[in-house]
Write a protein that holds these residues in place. Sequence first.
Motif: not given
Length: 282
Positions: A77-89, A256-262
């Motif tokens: 859920n967090s990854l989905k929300i973060s990825l869509f927020t990133m792209v739209l932003s 959860i820090s792993i996706p941020v690092a990637i």
Amino acid sequence: MHSIKRRKHTRLGFTYLLLGLVSLSIFYPLAWTIGASFNRGNSLVSTTLIPKNPTLAHYQALTKTSGTFYYFQWFLNSLKISLFTMVLSVILVSLTAYAFSRFRFVGRKNGLTLFLLLQMIPQFSALIALFVMAQMLNLVNSHFLLILIYVGGQIPMNTYLMKGYLDSIPRSLDESALIDGASNTRIFLQILMPLAKPMLAVVAMNGFTGPLGDFALSSVILRDPKAYTLPIGLYNLISDKMGASYTTFAAGAILISIPVAIVFILLQKNFVTGLTEGGTKG
């Protein structure tokens, strides 16, 4: 001569000392979190920086689900929300900043002032209004609504940052392209955006990490345990006075820090300046 060298060495030593203190303040808590995730038990009282009998039990506990615990569902859920927020932003901030930077229109100055004023309003002051809006729209537990809220919150400040960067790109590039017959859309996509990659990377990073660290907004909109994001779910691990598990919380926080690092590794090559040097024709 000796006094100059002495002052130089003193300044250099002070700089290294300051960098060391800053590094210590960053890495020491991180080291404790990693250590706690491998310690046995659930309490931090018996936790040591270097575990005496390290275990993977807390990471294994994250794979188990119950009526109120769905770690990997929260992770997705967090990854989905973060990825869509990133792209739209990135898309909306780029378009908005381009309009404010390159065009003159009625309300431009007032719009920039409004963006600045919006940053002065505390986030929590709108929580009640957002919850009422979610109920009226029947969008409680909706990730879509949460994404829209996050994107809307990203636009004002990031637009200021992006506009300032676009203002530093010589307008002679636009003029040369217009003379050659390029449209505004082509100038935006093929000239300005490639040159603005460093700031696009900053906007993308802000858009990705913002939702991952948010608790206030997501806890108001999301009420179903399966719809939780990680900040809400992990908070529940330590909010229960009778069954708090700080070590499992540490294990979940490390993952959860792993996706941020990637994402940072993928974007780090764009965190450079001076890309516009030599772009103007001589």
